[in-house]
Motif scaffolding. Structure first.
Motif, mmCIF file in Angstrom:
data_model
loop_
_atom_site.group_PDB
_atom_site.id
_atom_site.type_symbol
_atom_site.label_atom_id
_atom_site.label_comp_id
_atom_site.label_asym_id
_atom_site.label_seq_id
_atom_site.Cartn_x
_atom_site.Cartn_y
_atom_site.Cartn_z
ATOM 1 N N ARG A 65 0.296 87.958 -24.015
ATOM 2 C CA ARG A 65 0.221 88.768 -25.226
ATOM 3 C C ARG A 65 -1.143 88.663 -25.896
ATOM 4 N N GLU A 66 -1.694 87.444 -25.950
ATOM 5 C CA GLU A 66 -2.961 87.228 -26.640
ATOM 6 C C GLU A 66 -4.108 87.963 -25.951
ATOM 7 N N ALA A 67 -4.148 87.889 -24.624
ATOM 8 C CA ALA A 67 -5.220 88.559 -23.879
ATOM 9 C C ALA A 67 -5.127 90.073 -24.035
ATOM 10 N N ILE A 68 -3.904 90.595 -23.989
ATOM 11 C CA ILE A 68 -3.722 92.037 -24.125
ATOM 12 C C ILE A 68 -4.053 92.483 -25.542
ATOM 13 N N HIS A 69 -3.653 91.677 -26.534
ATOM 14 C CA HIS A 69 -3.962 91.999 -27.927
ATOM 15 C C HIS A 69 -5.475 92.039 -28.141
ATOM 16 N N GLN A 70 -6.170 91.100 -27.557
ATOM 17 C CA GLN A 70 -7.623 91.052 -27.693
ATOM 18 C C GLN A 70 -8.277 92.253 -27.007
ATOM 19 N N LEU A 71 -7.753 92.610 -25.845
ATOM 20 C CA LEU A 71 -8.282 93.766 -25.124
ATOM 21 C C LEU A 71 -8.116 95.041 -25.946
ATOM 22 N N GLN A 77 -14.275 99.736 -31.119
ATOM 23 C CA GLN A 77 -15.313 100.629 -30.603
ATOM 24 C C GLN A 77 -14.868 102.093 -30.646
ATOM 25 N N LEU A 78 -13.581 102.309 -30.442
ATOM 26 C CA LEU A 78 -13.043 103.668 -30.368
ATOM 27 C C LEU A 78 -11.740 103.700 -31.161
ATOM 28 N N ARG A 79 -11.792 104.194 -32.380
ATOM 29 C CA ARG A 79 -10.619 104.163 -33.256
ATOM 30 C C ARG A 79 -9.588 105.203 -32.798
ATOM 31 N N SER A 80 -8.882 104.813 -31.770
ATOM 32 C CA SER A 80 -7.898 105.694 -31.157
ATOM 33 C C SER A 80 -6.518 105.487 -31.781
ATOM 34 N N LEU A 81 -5.792 106.579 -31.971
ATOM 35 C CA LEU A 81 -4.437 106.493 -32.506
ATOM 36 C C LEU A 81 -3.506 105.743 -31.557
ATOM 37 N N ASP A 82 -3.704 105.931 -30.256
ATOM 38 C CA ASP A 82 -2.843 105.255 -29.277
ATOM 39 C C ASP A 82 -3.094 103.752 -29.277
ATOM 40 N N LEU A 83 -4.357 103.358 -29.355
ATOM 41 C CA LEU A 83 -4.666 101.935 -29.430
ATOM 42 C C LEU A 83 -4.134 101.343 -30.729
ATOM 43 N N LEU A 84 -4.254 102.086 -31.818
ATOM 44 C CA LEU A 84 -3.729 101.638 -33.101
ATOM 45 C C LEU A 84 -2.222 101.425 -33.038
ATOM 46 N N GLN A 85 -1.506 102.377 -32.461
ATOM 47 C CA GLN A 85 -0.058 102.274 -32.359
ATOM 48 C C GLN A 85 0.347 101.073 -31.504
ATOM 49 N N ALA A 86 -0.403 100.832 -30.437
ATOM 50 C CA ALA A 86 -0.096 99.686 -29.583
ATOM 51 C C ALA A 86 -0.289 98.380 -30.340
ATOM 52 N N LEU A 87 -1.345 98.285 -31.135
ATOM 53 C CA LEU A 87 -1.585 97.071 -31.919
ATOM 54 C C LEU A 87 -0.496 96.868 -32.979
ATOM 55 N N VAL A 88 -0.106 97.961 -33.635
ATOM 56 C CA VAL A 88 0.960 97.876 -34.641
ATOM 57 C C VAL A 88 2.260 97.412 -33.991
ATOM 58 N N THR A 89 2.562 97.904 -32.812
ATOM 59 C CA THR A 89 3.781 97.521 -32.107
ATOM 60 C C THR A 89 3.752 96.047 -31.725
ATOM 61 N N LEU A 90 2.604 95.584 -31.206
ATOM 62 C CA LEU A 90 2.496 94.169 -30.833
ATOM 63 C C LEU A 90 2.624 93.266 -32.059
ATOM 64 N N ASP A 91 2.005 93.671 -33.184
ATOM 65 C CA ASP A 91 2.110 92.868 -34.410
ATOM 66 C C ASP A 91 3.545 92.811 -34.912
ATOM 67 N N ALA A 92 4.271 93.924 -34.766
ATOM 68 C CA ALA A 92 5.657 93.978 -35.250
ATOM 69 C C ALA A 92 6.561 93.039 -34.456
ATOM 70 N N ARG A 93 6.176 92.745 -33.208
ATOM 71 C CA ARG A 93 6.989 91.859 -32.379
ATOM 72 C C ARG A 93 6.745 90.381 -32.686
ATOM 73 N N GLU A 94 5.692 90.111 -33.435
ATOM 74 C CA GLU A 94 5.363 88.728 -33.760
ATOM 75 C C GLU A 94 6.187 88.248 -34.950
ATOM 76 N N GLN A 95 6.475 86.974 -34.953
ATOM 77 C CA GLN A 95 7.195 86.369 -36.068
ATOM 78 C C GLN A 95 6.236 85.882 -37.152
ATOM 79 N N ASP A 96 4.949 85.968 -36.867
ATOM 80 C CA ASP A 96 3.936 85.488 -37.802
ATOM 81 C C ASP A 96 3.843 86.427 -39.001
ATOM 82 N N ALA A 97 4.052 85.902 -40.180
ATOM 83 C CA ALA A 97 4.004 86.730 -41.388
ATOM 84 C C ALA A 97 2.595 87.190 -41.694
ATOM 85 N N ASN A 98 1.597 86.507 -41.128
ATOM 86 C CA ASN A 98 0.206 86.882 -41.392
ATOM 87 C C ASN A 98 -0.317 87.956 -40.438
#
Length: 385
Positions: free
Chosen positions: A266-272, A279-300
């Motif tokens: 997860r960490e390597a993919i999140h960093q990628l 570099q490229l503010r893509s909506l698809d990349l943004l959605q993927a990051l939001v989805t990965l963050d939502a799966r985390e239990q970390d409140a931060n």
């Protein structure tokens, strides 16, 4: 019986006069015909320049009737018939030219090329293919090969298309490695539909080797590897995609989210994802990051805060509608209606648009269904263009 010389003296002048009259008559006729043919030709040219094609055709037909051996008039007439959509008449004109024994080699090749164009415009692809193959070794060879390539692509005959593309590349007509990779990917899709995963995998690996810089082979290879349970290899394929064709990474954003769970990286993919999003503010990349963050239990974890941060840089209606989904409004009873309106307004902005013809679609195409161009769809949504 004595020979009367007086008759000879009278006959010679008479024969001379008759011969002179006959020659004058022939000259007048020749001059009249020569005047008539150019007159009809220039009349037709004048009509053509004034976009009066009906009258131009009549004038050219008159000129051809006066001088049936004029090949240029036949070519002009055949082209006019083709432009008007009268393909049968155009075919007859060009076949008549090809039947002439006195036609030069260059004009014969030209007539063969014109006949192939008639068949192409008429949609008679089998006859067009035969006519185009007859142009091998002529001055129209390059154009004929391009037309044959278009026919094989249209009929989805990928082996034949590959053969033509390789011959064109060998003859120096351009670099067709990316096109060859597409053909291998199309062939892989066909065998995969029949359940032949091993054969599809082999073709995709060959496509990657044929065009290492191309995005489609690596993305398709990663999808198949994940489907076959080879998630680690799929991640490696996408990491190579990020290096070789970073602009296409948004197309792999959803797959990367799936691989984060399948591989445990997860960490390597999140960093990628995050590094490419910066570099490229893509909506698809943004959605993927939001989805990965939502799966985390970390409140931060940034989570949906990323949407606000994105809006600070990009006035995105798509991101705004997504952010509003889980927000509480002062008049919460109106939230569903407002959300529906925003989603409806944002929906066309999530489409992909062909850069060549403007054809829009909900999914990304490698081969535009509108103009048949390859790689004409950017890996970005309409709102981002």
């Amino acid at each position: 019986m004595e020979f009367d010389l007086s008759w000879m003296l009278l006959g010679l002048p008479l024969a001379f006069v008759l011969g002179w009259l006959a020659s004058r008559w022939d000259l007048r006729q020749i001059r009249a015909e020569n005047r008539q043919a150019p007159k009809a030709y220039f009349k037709g040219l004048n009509f053509l320049l004034n976009e009066q094609q009906d009258k131009a055709i009549d004038a050219f037909i008159e000129a051809v009737q006066n001088d049936p051996d004029t090949s240029e008039l036949h070519f002009a007439l055949g082209n006019l018939f083709r432009r008007r959509g009268e393909y049968n008449r155009a075919v007859r004109v060009h076949e008549h030219l090809l039947s002439r024994g006195d036609l030069s080699r260059s004009d014969r090749d030209r007539a063969q090329h014109a006949l192939a164009q008639d068949f192409l415009k008429a949609g008679l692809l089998d006859r067009a293919e035969d006519a185009l193959r007859r142009l091998e070794g002529t001055g129209f060879e390059a154009e004929a090969r391009l037309a044959l390539l278009a026919i094989y692509e249209r009929s989805r005959d990928w082996p034949q298309a590959s053969g033509i593309a390789r011959r064109m590349q060998t003859s120096g007509q351009g670099d067709f490695s990316a096109r060859l990779a597409h053909y291998l990917c199309e062939d892989a899709d066909a065998v995969l539909a029949q359940g032949q995963q091993a054969e599809a995998l082999e073709r995709l690996e060959q496509a990657v080797a044929t065009a290492p810089q191309a995005a489609r082979p690596r993305l398709a290879l990663a999808q198949l590897q994940h489907r076959m349970g080879q998630s680690d290899q799929a991640l490696q394929s996408l990491q190579a995609l990020a290096e070789q064709a970073p602009a296409a990474l948004p197309l792999a954003a959803g797959l990367l989210v799936d691989l984060s769970a399948a591989t445990g990286q997860r960490e390597a993919i999140h960093q990628l994802l995050n590094s490419h999003y910066q570099q490229l503010r893509s909506l698809d990349l943004l959605q993927a990051l939001v989805t990965l963050d939502a799966r985390e239990q970390d409140a931060n974890a940034p989570g949906r805060t990323r949407l606000i941060q994105h809006l600070e840089h990009e006035p995105s209606l798509v991101a705004a509608a997504q952010w509003l989904t889980e927000e509480k409004l002062a008049h919460e009873e109106h939230h569903p209606a407002i959300q529906r309106a925003l989603d409806h307004a944002a929906k066309p902005l999530t489409r992909y648009r062909c850069a060549a013809c403007g054809f829009e679609a909900r999914q990304h195409f490698w081969h535009c269904p509108g103009c048949q161009s390859w790689d004409s769809y950017p890996a970005r949504r309409v709102e981002e263009l």
